[in-house]
Design a protein around this motif. Structure first.
Motif, mmCIF file in Angstrom:
data_model
loop_
_atom_site.group_PDB
_atom_site.id
_atom_site.type_symbol
_atom_site.label_atom_id
_atom_site.label_comp_id
_atom_site.label_asym_id
_atom_site.label_seq_id
_atom_site.Cartn_x
_atom_site.Cartn_y
_atom_site.Cartn_z
ATOM 1 N N ARG A 232 1.016 -0.969 -0.087
ATOM 2 C CA ARG A 232 -0.079 0.169 -0.004
ATOM 3 C C ARG A 232 1.056 1.109 0.159
ATOM 4 O O ARG A 232 1.543 1.582 0.959
ATOM 5 C CB ARG A 232 -1.016 0.010 1.130
ATOM 6 C CG ARG A 232 -1.850 -1.343 1.260
ATOM 7 C CD ARG A 232 -2.864 -1.287 2.349
ATOM 8 N NE ARG A 232 -3.190 -2.532 2.492
ATOM 9 C CZ ARG A 232 -4.446 -3.002 2.220
ATOM 10 N NH1 ARG A 232 -4.903 -2.396 1.006
ATOM 11 N NH2 ARG A 232 -5.034 -4.184 2.263
ATOM 12 N N SER A 233 0.994 2.041 -1.134
ATOM 13 C CA SER A 233 1.982 2.907 -1.153
ATOM 14 C C SER A 233 1.602 4.177 -1.046
ATOM 15 O O SER A 233 0.455 4.852 -1.615
ATOM 16 C CB SER A 233 2.452 2.939 -2.574
ATOM 17 O OG SER A 233 3.214 3.952 -2.905
ATOM 18 N N GLY B 250 -7.192 -4.095 -5.656
ATOM 19 C CA GLY B 250 -8.751 -3.523 -5.521
ATOM 20 C C GLY B 250 -9.075 -2.407 -6.058
ATOM 21 O O GLY B 250 -8.393 -1.727 -6.638
ATOM 22 N N GLY C 287 -9.060 0.704 -4.652
ATOM 23 C CA GLY C 287 -7.980 1.434 -4.270
ATOM 24 C C GLY C 287 -6.712 1.527 -5.294
ATOM 25 O O GLY C 287 -6.517 2.596 -5.878
ATOM 26 N N SER C 288 -6.536 0.518 -5.627
ATOM 27 C CA SER C 288 -5.370 0.473 -6.894
ATOM 28 C C SER C 288 -5.958 0.914 -7.817
ATOM 29 O O SER C 288 -5.321 1.411 -8.843
ATOM 30 C CB SER C 288 -4.988 -1.273 -6.856
ATOM 31 O OG SER C 288 -4.549 -1.683 -5.783
ATOM 32 N N ASP D 51 -5.714 7.659 -12.064
ATOM 33 C CA ASP D 51 -4.889 8.716 -11.934
ATOM 34 C C ASP D 51 -3.815 8.788 -12.932
ATOM 35 O O ASP D 51 -3.418 9.852 -13.802
ATOM 36 C CB ASP D 51 -4.613 8.971 -10.557
ATOM 37 C CG ASP D 51 -5.457 9.441 -9.764
ATOM 38 O OD1 ASP D 51 -6.720 9.240 -9.957
ATOM 39 O OD2 ASP D 51 -5.529 9.420 -8.517
HETATM 40 P P1 ATP Z 1 -7.931 -4.282 -1.117
HETATM 41 O O1 ATP Z 1 -9.177 -4.453 -1.668
HETATM 42 O O2 ATP Z 1 -7.189 -5.618 -0.932
HETATM 43 O O3 ATP Z 1 -7.795 -3.375 0.097
HETATM 44 P P2 ATP Z 1 -7.170 -1.867 -2.772
HETATM 45 O O4 ATP Z 1 -6.458 -2.114 -4.143
HETATM 46 O O5 ATP Z 1 -8.417 -1.404 -2.562
HETATM 47 O O6 ATP Z 1 -6.905 -3.590 -2.164
HETATM 48 P P3 ATP Z 1 -5.719 0.198 -1.002
HETATM 49 O O7 ATP Z 1 -4.926 0.022 -0.017
HETATM 50 O O8 ATP Z 1 -7.011 0.974 -1.037
HETATM 51 O O9 ATP Z 1 -6.063 -1.351 -1.538
HETATM 52 O O10 ATP Z 1 -4.807 0.650 -2.578
HETATM 53 C C1 ATP Z 1 -4.051 0.202 -2.878
HETATM 54 C C2 ATP Z 1 -2.875 1.464 -3.359
HETATM 55 O O11 ATP Z 1 -3.348 2.210 -4.500
HETATM 56 C C3 ATP Z 1 -2.829 2.578 -2.190
HETATM 57 O O12 ATP Z 1 -1.772 2.201 -1.148
HETATM 58 C C4 ATP Z 1 -2.370 3.685 -3.091
HETATM 59 O O13 ATP Z 1 -1.012 3.416 -3.610
HETATM 60 C C5 ATP Z 1 -3.259 3.649 -4.286
HETATM 61 N N1 ATP Z 1 -4.252 4.246 -4.112
HETATM 62 C C6 ATP Z 1 -5.493 4.018 -3.517
HETATM 63 N N2 ATP Z 1 -6.417 5.213 -3.585
HETATM 64 C C7 ATP Z 1 -5.846 6.057 -4.346
HETATM 65 C C8 ATP Z 1 -6.016 7.370 -5.044
HETATM 66 N N3 ATP Z 1 -7.435 7.792 -4.825
HETATM 67 N N4 ATP Z 1 -5.147 7.971 -5.814
HETATM 68 C C9 ATP Z 1 -4.022 7.253 -6.086
HETATM 69 N N5 ATP Z 1 -3.677 6.230 -5.577
HETATM 70 C C10 ATP Z 1 -4.653 5.429 -4.773
#
Ligand code: ATP
Length: 321
Positions: free
Chosen positions: A72-73, A102, A104-105, A111
């Motif tokens: 998670r960056s 997911g 978030g990714s 973006d």
């Molecule tokens: P899971 O469903 O397993 O939680 P996810 O992809 O939803 O997976 P997140 O931690 O929400 O997991 O997002 C992963 C990464 O995507 C973040 O750590 C961040 O680097 C990037 N990310 C999330 N939201 C945003 C955003 N609004 N804009 C840009 N990058 C984002």
């Protein structure tokens, strides 16, 4: 496109490796250079890449987790981090990125797409909480893992006339809890999408079944309900007289070898994602609808919503009594 990259981001999910394999093999077979990005968007920022070939993805279809690691960056979600990632892609000649993760990714992929790096998202999350998809990679394996673990708890609960209160994953969504609850014959299933009252939905249901001589119980709680299951176990024990043990399944739910469904879906989606990029189509999310693999515009996909199947919820409560 002549050069693409693939990364895994967010929480790991069984089947991510099968998706990576499909992306790499499809790219290689079609003369496209493919980089594996290490640790999600962090790797994209820092140029932490490995050039992949047909053999770099041997013996991974059966493995849980992700050989590319995930992260998670925090940096990537900042304007500066995003700019660095774009610069790195340009320096390495990366023309498109496959993002397995997911929602978030997917926001990160959106973006990047908006700033000129075409991305294709593949839904990889155990929670099944991506609105545009009926099904996400890892969900089936996780459900089966929960079922197996709860079955084990049932054996011991039955032997001692106990109640097991079990917390399963699902920060925002109750798909895992609802379906695993049905599969395991839970007396009560608490999910974040449906408001509940402990007295009515847990205690009274248990008392009703006690009157029909039921002596052991499974209660499934999605983590997103915000219920402290130790407190809940105490309350149940006090009000029903049934010895009650809380169990948080935690990260055991994430690991393990992927099921057939996850491997096949991951393979189809990975192949589909590369075919999109090969045709210079980016800014898309690969999705499953019924048994079909389709794609959506990434902006539209992120604006969709899906809701829990209330019919299924009602069936669960009618049957598990
Ligand atoms: P899971 O469903 O397993 O939680 P996810 O992809 O939803 O997976 P997140 O931690 O929400 O997991 O997002 C992963 C990464 O995507 C973040 O750590 C961040 O680097 C990037 N990310 C999330 N939201 C945003 C955003 N609004 N804009 C840009 N990058 C984002």
């Amino acid at each position: 496109m002549k050069t693409i990259a693939v990364l895994t981001s967010g929480g790991d999910a069984p089947g991510m490796n099968a998706a990576i394999r499909a992306v790499v093999r499809t790219a290689c077979e079609n003369g496209i250079k493919v980089y594996g990005v290490i640790r999600g968007y962090n790797g994209l920022i820092n140029g932490d890449f490995i050039e992949m070939d047909l053999r770099s993805v041997s013996d991974i279809i059966n493995r849980g987790g992700t050989i590319l690691y995930s992260a998670r960056s925090v940096e990537f979600a900042t304007e500066e981090g995003m700019r660095k990632a774009i610069r790195t892609c340009q320096e390495w000649g990366i023309e498109g990125v496959v993002v397995i993760g997911g929602d978030g990714s997917f926001r990160g992929a959106r973006d990047l797409s908006e700033r000129g790096i075409p991305c294709v998202g593949i839904p990889g999350t155990i929670d099944n909480d991506i609105a545009c998809c009926d099904y996400t990679i890892g969900y089936d394996t996780c459900l089966n893992t929960i079922m197996e673990l709860v079955d084990r708890l049932r054996d011991t609960s039955e032997s001692h006339d106990r109640c097991s209160v079990i917390e399963v994953m699902g920060r925002r969504a109750g798909y895992l809890a609802l379906n695993a609850g049905i599969a395991c014959g839970a007396t009560s299933i608490l999910i974040p999408e449906v408001s509940f009252d402990i007295e009515k939905h847990v205690i009274e249901r248990m008392q009703k079944t006690q009157r029909t001589d039921k002596k052991h119980f499974i209660i499934i709680v999605a983590e997103g309900c915000g219920v402290n299951i130790e407190d809940l176990a105490d309350e149940i024990e006090k009000k029903t007289g049934v010895e009650t043990r809380p169990t948080i399944l935690g990260h055991t739910q994430r690991g393990g070898y992927p099921t057939v469904k996850d491997r096949v879906m991951a393979t189809r989606m990975g192949n589909y994602a590369v075919k999109l990029l090969m045709n210079n189509i980016g800014n898309r999310v690969v999705a499953s609808k019924k048994e079909d693999v389709i794609d959506y515009d990434i902006f539209d996909a992120l604006n969709m919503s899906k809701s829990i199947d209330m019919e299924l919820y009602d069936i669960a409560h009618e049957v598990s009594i």
